[in-house]
Scaffold this active site. Structure first.
Site, PDB file in Angstrom:
ATOM      1  N   HIS A 256      43.847  39.716  45.305  1.00 58.61           N
ATOM      2  CA  HIS A 256      43.159  38.550  45.850  1.00 58.61           C
ATOM      3  C   HIS A 256      42.152  38.962  46.924  1.00 58.61           C
ATOM      4  O   HIS A 256      40.975  38.567  46.882  1.00 58.61           O
ATOM      5  CB  HIS A 256      44.204  37.593  46.449  1.00 58.61           C
ATOM      6  CG  HIS A 256      43.633  36.362  47.057  1.00 58.61           C
ATOM      7  ND1 HIS A 256      43.600  35.148  46.405  1.00 58.61           N
ATOM      8  CD2 HIS A 256      43.073  36.135  48.284  1.00 58.61           C
ATOM      9  CE1 HIS A 256      43.040  34.244  47.191  1.00 58.61           C
ATOM     10  NE2 HIS A 256      42.712  34.813  48.334  1.00 58.61           N
ATOM     11  N   GLU A 257      42.599  39.763  47.883  1.00 65.30           N
ATOM     12  CA  GLU A 257      41.699  40.178  48.965  1.00 65.30           C
ATOM     13  C   GLU A 257      40.600  41.109  48.463  1.00 65.30           C
ATOM     14  O   GLU A 257      39.490  41.113  49.011  1.00 65.30           O
ATOM     15  CB  GLU A 257      42.488  40.825  50.097  1.00 65.30           C
ATOM     16  CG  GLU A 257      43.533  39.921  50.742  1.00 65.30           C
ATOM     17  CD  GLU A 257      42.973  38.595  51.231  1.00 65.30           C
ATOM     18  OE1 GLU A 257      41.768  38.527  51.557  1.00 65.30           O
ATOM     19  OE2 GLU A 257      43.741  37.613  51.284  1.00 65.30           O
ATOM     20  N   HIS A 260      37.688  39.031  47.446  1.00 67.48           N
ATOM     21  CA  HIS A 260      36.837  38.720  48.601  1.00 67.48           C
ATOM     22  C   HIS A 260      35.986  39.927  48.993  1.00 67.48           C
ATOM     23  O   HIS A 260      34.785  39.823  49.247  1.00 67.48           O
ATOM     24  CB  HIS A 260      37.711  38.331  49.803  1.00 67.48           C
ATOM     25  CG  HIS A 260      38.294  36.965  49.746  1.00 67.48           C
ATOM     26  ND1 HIS A 260      37.528  35.826  49.630  1.00 67.48           N
ATOM     27  CD2 HIS A 260      39.587  36.539  49.813  1.00 67.48           C
ATOM     28  CE1 HIS A 260      38.318  34.761  49.629  1.00 67.48           C
ATOM     29  NE2 HIS A 260      39.567  35.165  49.739  1.00 67.48           N
ATOM     30  N   GLU A 286      36.262  32.117  47.587  1.00 70.13           N
ATOM     31  CA  GLU A 286      37.599  31.952  47.016  1.00 70.13           C
ATOM     32  C   GLU A 286      37.557  32.006  45.495  1.00 70.13           C
ATOM     33  O   GLU A 286      38.532  32.435  44.861  1.00 70.13           O
ATOM     34  CB  GLU A 286      38.208  30.637  47.495  1.00 70.13           C
ATOM     35  CG  GLU A 286      39.702  30.523  47.283  1.00 70.13           C
ATOM     36  CD  GLU A 286      40.516  31.517  48.089  1.00 70.13           C
ATOM     37  OE1 GLU A 286      41.702  31.734  47.753  1.00 70.13           O
ATOM     38  OE2 GLU A 286      39.983  32.087  49.071  1.00 70.13           O
TER      39      GLU A 286
END
Length: 491
Positions: A256-257, A260, A286
């Site tokens: 997830h990170e 980003h 996001e």
């Protein structure tokens, strides 16, 4: 062009100082000694004072007035759009308010962490009351008589309105609630068993970061209470966390990170240290983290590859084959924590926070009543009771650092990710063959070219519309979730 060039030179220095300030925040969450919190609060306040002064410097207004926008190309016009918006917005906020907020929220992070560890919401109430008071002051300064929450939301999703998001969320909710109920009525897939060595988790999580394109020559992975990504351009850092009985917490937080971080790392280097050199909005940001984590990272094809990687790293862990592993990664289960929620239930967590923080900013909910309001809403939405504050209103760091208006961008990002995934599948029909080999590049290259490279060049909704060929809608996300989980649960 001299006014434009002078303005851009000044802006690059401001952007560089903002990166330094961000690094102070990263350090506070990762390696700063606990006893340094009071001094760090003063350091952060001092940096915010300097940044605020630069952002409202009258000379910026003079340069903006002197620039001949008709002589600029599309990139130059976009730079001016961002600078003017920031200048006009920041000028509305009194310098002392900006300084007070920076000092208070820096100090509050440590107080939140202590209250969370002690499951003591009452201990956090006084500082949260101060934060809400200051955020209401900030919103009033920005709103010019308009909606206070919209004024704060605009920081994270320019142009978005709470009423429009509420309508989108209202359209999402029935399908999510129905799918959740149907899936949870079926036998749950088996989960992983045993304990998973934490150094081995970190080793594999770094491999996953590389697999999804994270450039370690311009980044690093550390551990923090709450996973996050920090920085842009040539220095983009991420954090994750480990749980000895739940390796997915580590692996999917990392993926997830990385979504980003790759957005920031892949922006056109010509935009470095300019307003175009960061993600255009938190909703678009996001969308990258969620499509990396879910549509790619939790796909049947990719989990088949990950299954082999986990067996190599940990040996047997109670999952018989790739199909069972895919079901385990994607199983729905009751839980308290937003960041650990499955794809179906995640947005219900976000909607809860969206409604509560709107009420706080509107003055319809007192901070002292927040825990009760949270627990009542959670029981209504999820069907069971919150057992402790760290599983309830103290689980997220956002309010402690003043990020009111941020939460709805998580669900907006999911909607954007659904649109992007549909377009990606249309453009790359053989994607699963690559994912099954652990090769994410057909997807990550597509996202880089369609979304990431542009940085802040376009408005948020325009980024998604240009990438997908159609305006954003919740329909692709609902279709994806319905098809995926009806297949997994045999509905």
């Amino acid at each position: 062009m001299s006014a434009f060039n002078e303005l851009m030179g000044f802006t690059r220095q401001t952007q560089a100082l903002a990166q330094v300030s961000g690094r102070l925040g990263w350090d506070q969450e990762t390696t700063m000694p606990r006893g340094a919190a009071e001094q760090r609060a003063e350091e952060m306040a001092a940096m915010e004072t300097v940044l605020h002064a630069r952002r409202v410097d009258p000379q910026v207004g003079d340069w903006l007035s002197a620039v001949d926008e008709t002589a600029l190309d599309a990139v130059g016009k976009a730079q001016i759009r961002h600078i003017r918006r920031s200048y006009e917005r920041t000028a509305k906020i009194p310098a002392k308010l900006a300084e007070d907020l920076a000092r208070l929220t820096s100090r509050a992070q440590g107080q939140w962490a202590e209250a969370r560890a002690a499951d003591d919401f009452a201990a956090f109430v006084p500082v949260l009351e101060q934060i809400v008071t200051l955020k209401r002051e900030e919103a009033a300064a920005l709103a010019d008589g308009g909606d206070l929450y919209d004024a704060l939301l605009d920081d994270y999703e320019p142009g978005a309105k709470a009423a429009d998001l509420e309508a989108m969320f209202t359209a999402l909710r029935p399908g999510l609630v129905g799918l959740r109920a149907a899936a949870l009525s079926q036998p749950a897939p088996e989960g992983v068993q045993g304990t998973f060595d934490e150094p081995a988790q970190m080793k594999l999580t770094r491999k996953l970061a590389k697999t999804f394109g994270y450039d370690f020559t311009h980044g690093r992975v550390d551990k923090a209470v709450h996973p996050f990504s920090s920085g842009s351009g040539l220095d983009v850092r991420i954090t994750t966390r480990t749980n000895p009985t739940d390796p997915f917490n580590c692996f999917y937080s990392t993926i997830h990170e990385v979504g980003h971080a790759c957005y920031e790392q892949n922006i056109d280097r010509a935009y470095l240290l300019t307003p175009l050199g960061g993600g255009v909005s938190m909703g678009v940001h996001e969308s990258q983290s969620r499509i990396y984590e879910n549509q790619l990272g939790r796909s049947r094809a990719f989990t088949g590859w990950l299954y082999g990687q986990m067996r190599d790293a940990f040996g047997e862990f109670g999952i018989a084959d790739e199909d069972a592993f895919y079901r385990a990664v994607n199983r729905l289960q009751n839980g308290f924590i937003r960041t650990e929620a499955d794809e179906v239930q995640y947005n219900l967590h976000v909607m809860l926070r969206f409604d509560l923080e709107r009420a706080l900013i509107a003055g319809d909910l007192a901070v002292r009543d927040l825990e009760t309001a949270w627990n009542d809403r959670f029981a209504a939405d999820f069907g069971f009771a919150v057992d402790k504050a760290s599983h309830g209103c103290l689980q997220d760091v956002h309010w402690s650092v003043g990020l009111f208006g941020y939460f709805p961008t998580y669900s907006l990002g999911n909607v954007y990710a659904g649109c992007l995934h549909q377009a990606l599948r249309n453009d790359v029909p053989d994607l699963d063959a690559a994912l099954a080999r652990g090769d994410t590049t057909p997807a990550t290259d597509w996202l880089r070219d369609k979304v990431q490279v542009h940085g802040g060049l376009y408005e948020p909704r325009d980024v998604i519309t240009r990438a997908c060929g159609t305006a954003p809608s919740e329909a692709p996300l609902l279709s994806y979730l319905d098809q995926k989980f009806r297949d997994i649960y045999g509905l």
